[in-house]
Scaffold this motif. Sequence first.
Motif, short mmCIF file in Angstrom:
data_model
loop_
_atom_site.label_atom_id
_atom_site.label_comp_id
_atom_site.label_asym_id
_atom_site.label_seq_id
_atom_site.Cartn_x
_atom_site.Cartn_y
_atom_site.Cartn_z
N HIS A 1 -4.35 5.58 10.72
CA HIS A 1 -3.17 4.94 11.31
C HIS A 1 -2.24 5.99 11.91
O HIS A 1 -1.75 5.83 13.03
N LYS B 1 1.87 2.57 2.59
CA LYS B 1 1.51 3.25 3.84
C LYS B 1 1.64 2.27 4.99
O LYS B 1 1.19 1.12 4.90
N ALA C 1 -7.44 5.82 5.30
CA ALA C 1 -6.91 4.71 6.10
C ALA C 1 -5.56 5.08 6.68
O ALA C 1 -5.27 4.80 7.85
N SER C 2 -4.72 5.74 5.88
CA SER C 2 -3.41 6.15 6.34
C SER C 2 -3.52 7.21 7.44
O SER C 2 -2.79 7.18 8.43
N TRP D 1 -9.87 -0.21 2.00
CA TRP D 1 -8.57 -0.17 2.67
C TRP D 1 -8.80 -0.44 4.16
O TRP D 1 -9.68 0.15 4.77
N ARG D 2 -7.99 -1.32 4.72
CA ARG D 2 -8.09 -1.68 6.14
C ARG D 2 -6.90 -1.07 6.88
O ARG D 2 -5.77 -1.15 6.41
N SER D 3 -7.18 -0.46 8.02
CA SER D 3 -6.13 0.17 8.80
C SER D 3 -6.08 -0.44 10.19
O SER D 3 -7.12 -0.75 10.78
N VAL E 1 -1.54 -0.12 6.73
CA VAL E 1 -2.70 -0.11 5.81
C VAL E 1 -2.53 -1.22 4.78
O VAL E 1 -1.46 -1.39 4.21
N SER F 1 0.82 -1.21 0.00
CA SER F 1 0.00 0.00 0.00
C SER F 1 0.86 1.27 0.00
O SER F 1 0.35 2.34 -0.26
#
Length: 102
Positions: A80, A42, A76-77, A54-56, A45, A40
């Motif tokens: 985080h 990031k 998502a970023s 997108w999973r965080s 993420v 990603s």
Amino acid sequence: LANQGTAMQTMGLNNQRDNLRVSTRSNNLANARLRIDNKSSKKGVNWDEKNQKWRSGITVNGKWKFLGRFASLEAASKAHDEAAVKFFGEFHRDSGKVAASA
């Protein structure tokens, strides 16, 4: 865990005594660079194929904390980064830089 020293500057090595701070292994891991296998670009993420979002998430004290699923990589970023500042403070690394201490 034993305390470890870590250099405050991320560019090059400057291990002079006045440039070191006391840190734990957990602190040093929070300040780690992006893994080479990160897809990603990031930290914390990844793409959730099943939900198409997108999973965080973030690891704190060895436990994974789910931060949510987001339509955009940027959201998502951001989730985080906000969690990292909350949990890791000055040891948080944002976009390859060490965040300024508050």
